[in-house]
Design a protein around this motif. Structure first.
Motif, PDB file in Angstrom:
ATOM      1  N   LYS A 100       0.759  -1.177   0.158  1.00  0.00           N
ATOM      2  CA  LYS A 100       0.091   0.079  -0.034  1.00  0.00           C
ATOM      3  C   LYS A 100       0.785   1.372   0.226  1.00  0.00           C
ATOM      4  O   LYS A 100       0.760   2.295  -0.725  1.00  0.00           O
ATOM      5  CB  LYS A 100      -0.940   0.069   1.145  1.00  0.00           C
ATOM      6  N   GLU A 101       1.889   1.177   0.774  1.00  0.00           N
ATOM      7  CA  GLU A 101       2.771   2.445   0.891  1.00  0.00           C
ATOM      8  C   GLU A 101       3.495   2.614  -0.341  1.00  0.00           C
ATOM      9  O   GLU A 101       3.562   3.671  -1.003  1.00  0.00           O
ATOM     10  CB  GLU A 101       3.763   1.847   2.060  1.00  0.00           C
ATOM     11  N   LYS A 104       1.056   3.930  -2.976  1.00  0.00           N
ATOM     12  CA  LYS A 104       0.889   5.549  -2.633  1.00  0.00           C
ATOM     13  C   LYS A 104       1.793   6.352  -3.252  1.00  0.00           C
ATOM     14  O   LYS A 104       1.692   7.236  -3.881  1.00  0.00           O
ATOM     15  CB  LYS A 104       0.659   5.467  -0.903  1.00  0.00           C
ATOM     16  N   TRP A 105       3.191   6.077  -2.831  1.00  0.00           N
ATOM     17  CA  TRP A 105       3.954   7.045  -3.105  1.00  0.00           C
ATOM     18  C   TRP A 105       4.616   6.954  -4.469  1.00  0.00           C
ATOM     19  O   TRP A 105       4.867   7.959  -5.171  1.00  0.00           O
ATOM     20  CB  TRP A 105       5.289   6.744  -2.233  1.00  0.00           C
ATOM     21  N   LYS A 107       2.574   6.520  -7.014  1.00  0.00           N
ATOM     22  CA  LYS A 107       1.431   7.194  -7.706  1.00  0.00           C
ATOM     23  C   LYS A 107       1.660   8.680  -7.504  1.00  0.00           C
ATOM     24  O   LYS A 107       1.575   9.426  -8.487  1.00  0.00           O
ATOM     25  CB  LYS A 107       0.140   6.847  -7.063  1.00  0.00           C
TER      26      LYS A 107
ATOM     27  N   ASN B  76       1.238  16.614  -4.930  1.00  0.00           N
ATOM     28  CA  ASN B  76       0.049  15.459  -5.151  1.00  0.00           C
ATOM     29  C   ASN B  76       0.044  14.926  -3.881  1.00  0.00           C
ATOM     30  O   ASN B  76       1.111  14.111  -3.287  1.00  0.00           O
ATOM     31  CB  ASN B  76       0.374  14.745  -6.157  1.00  0.00           C
ATOM     32  N   GLU B  78      -2.624  12.579  -3.174  1.00  0.00           N
ATOM     33  CA  GLU B  78      -3.641  11.459  -3.235  1.00  0.00           C
ATOM     34  C   GLU B  78      -3.654  10.353  -2.011  1.00  0.00           C
ATOM     35  O   GLU B  78      -2.600  10.011  -1.903  1.00  0.00           O
ATOM     36  CB  GLU B  78      -3.680  10.987  -4.368  1.00  0.00           C
ATOM     37  N   LEU B  79      -4.831  10.149  -1.647  1.00  0.00           N
ATOM     38  CA  LEU B  79      -4.772   8.889  -0.712  1.00  0.00           C
ATOM     39  C   LEU B  79      -5.930   7.875  -1.030  1.00  0.00           C
ATOM     40  O   LEU B  79      -6.862   8.398  -1.699  1.00  0.00           O
ATOM     41  CB  LEU B  79      -5.122   9.389   0.998  1.00  0.00           C
ATOM     42  N   GLU B  80      -5.662   6.763  -0.572  1.00  0.00           N
ATOM     43  CA  GLU B  80      -6.893   5.844  -0.742  1.00  0.00           C
ATOM     44  C   GLU B  80      -8.311   6.261  -0.364  1.00  0.00           C
ATOM     45  O   GLU B  80      -8.230   6.981   0.622  1.00  0.00           O
ATOM     46  CB  GLU B  80      -6.619   4.447  -0.258  1.00  0.00           C
TER      47      GLU B  80
END
Lengths: 133, 176
Positions: A100-101, A104-105, A107, B76, B78-80
């Motif tokens: 996930k980490e 996230k980064w 992206k 940017n 952005e988060l889930e």
């Protein structure tokens, strides 16, 4: 070949250091499912140092702006100045452990630096490069 | 009269006791606010900047910020979706409107119902910082911006904005 045993030994000795973490392994599997055949640390390195011109302002950005050219060094957020711990897993054991980490980064930072999301190929290359550090 | 407080030898300890335990109540009630204790907020937002205490902004401002994370003051962030939902819920419940702190009331009042999403642009914030010359903040390479509260308010992350904890990076103590 005289060198063969040495190369073999070297590979054995070094391999634990460039082993993909389970998280990265899982991401590689996902990228392969999208049709990516191979990942290249060299291309990842090129991307890391590539300069991108921001549409509109013309500002030049690259990964090293915040993470510094040396992935083993501490970086600094370009805007807020907050310390960014080293990207290199050899120095910072917390890196590349959490899917996930990582997602996230990748992206956020691809969008900030390149002005768009990275492709699966680019992400695979970047991760391959980072994990050798 | 021989009451307890009239005995001279008791006066000093009683005074000291009072000072020790009640001073925070009487201190400048603008500068001590509850610290952030929500791990998700500290991790997700605090990764890049000080996790600003939510009472610094009104609900509408937080709402705007959390729906425009793809352009978060030029970055940017952005988060889930689920993370955004949880953070937004926290921020709204702890926003200026929901705080009993005097500081929150003053900040809120100063906006005159305008939507201001930068803490540093709130009229009350500006008023409180208007005596500080640019060379100490915006022109100071170690501070750069009023947004970096903790570069001068050394205990900002604990919700302590009192004057005696101010130390301007690369300059030193600041006395109003």
């Amino acid at each position: 070949m005289k060198l063969a045993p040495i190369t073999f030994l070297l590979t054995l000795t070094l391999s634990p250091f460039i082993q993909a973490t389970p998280a990265v392994e899982e991401l590689f599997t996902q990228y392969r499912q999208k049709g990516i055949q191979e990942f290249s640390a060299d291309l990842g390195k090129n991307l890391y140092f590539q300069e991108f011109k921001l549409a509109g302002t013309g500002e030049i950005r690259q990964c090293a702006d915040c993470h510094t050219p040396d992935l083993r060094a501490q970086g600094q957020h370009a805007e807020t100045g907050k310390i960014i711990e080293p990207l290199a897993p050899s120095i910072n054991r917390q890196r590349l452990l959490d899917i996930k980490e990582i997602n996230k980064w990748l992206k956020r930072n691809c969008k900030w630096t390149l002005g768009r999301e990275c492709t699966a190929q680019e992400k695979g290359n970047l991760l391959t490069f980072i994990q050798t550090q | 009269m021989d009451t307890l407080t009239n005995k001279l030898y008791l006066r000093i300890p009683i005074a000291l006791f009072t000072l020790l335990f009640f001073t925070p109540l009487f201190a400048d009630d603008n500068s001590l606010i509850p610290s952030v204790n929500y791990p998700l907020y500290l991790n997700e937002c605090g990764d890049c900047h000080l996790a600003y205490q939510p009472l610094f902004l009104p609900q509408a401002a937080w709402q705007r910020i959390m729906t425009t994370l793809d352009n978060h003051f030029g970055d940017n962030a952005e988060l889930e979706e689920e993370t955004v939902r949880n953070l937004t819920a926290y921020l709204l419940v702890h926003s200026a409107e929901h705080s009993s702190q005097k500081l929150a009331t003053k900040l809120l009042k100063s906006t005159e119902n305008q939507l201001i999403i930068r803490i540093t642009e709130l009229p009350y914030f500006k008023k409180e910082h208007d005596e500080i010359p640019a060379r100490l903040v915006t022109d100071n390479p170690q501070v750069k911006s009023f947004s970096h509260c903790d570069k001068c308010h050394t205990k900002a992350s604990f919700g302590n904005y009192e004057e005696d904890s101010i130390e301007i990076a690369g300059y030193g103590r600041w006395d109003d």
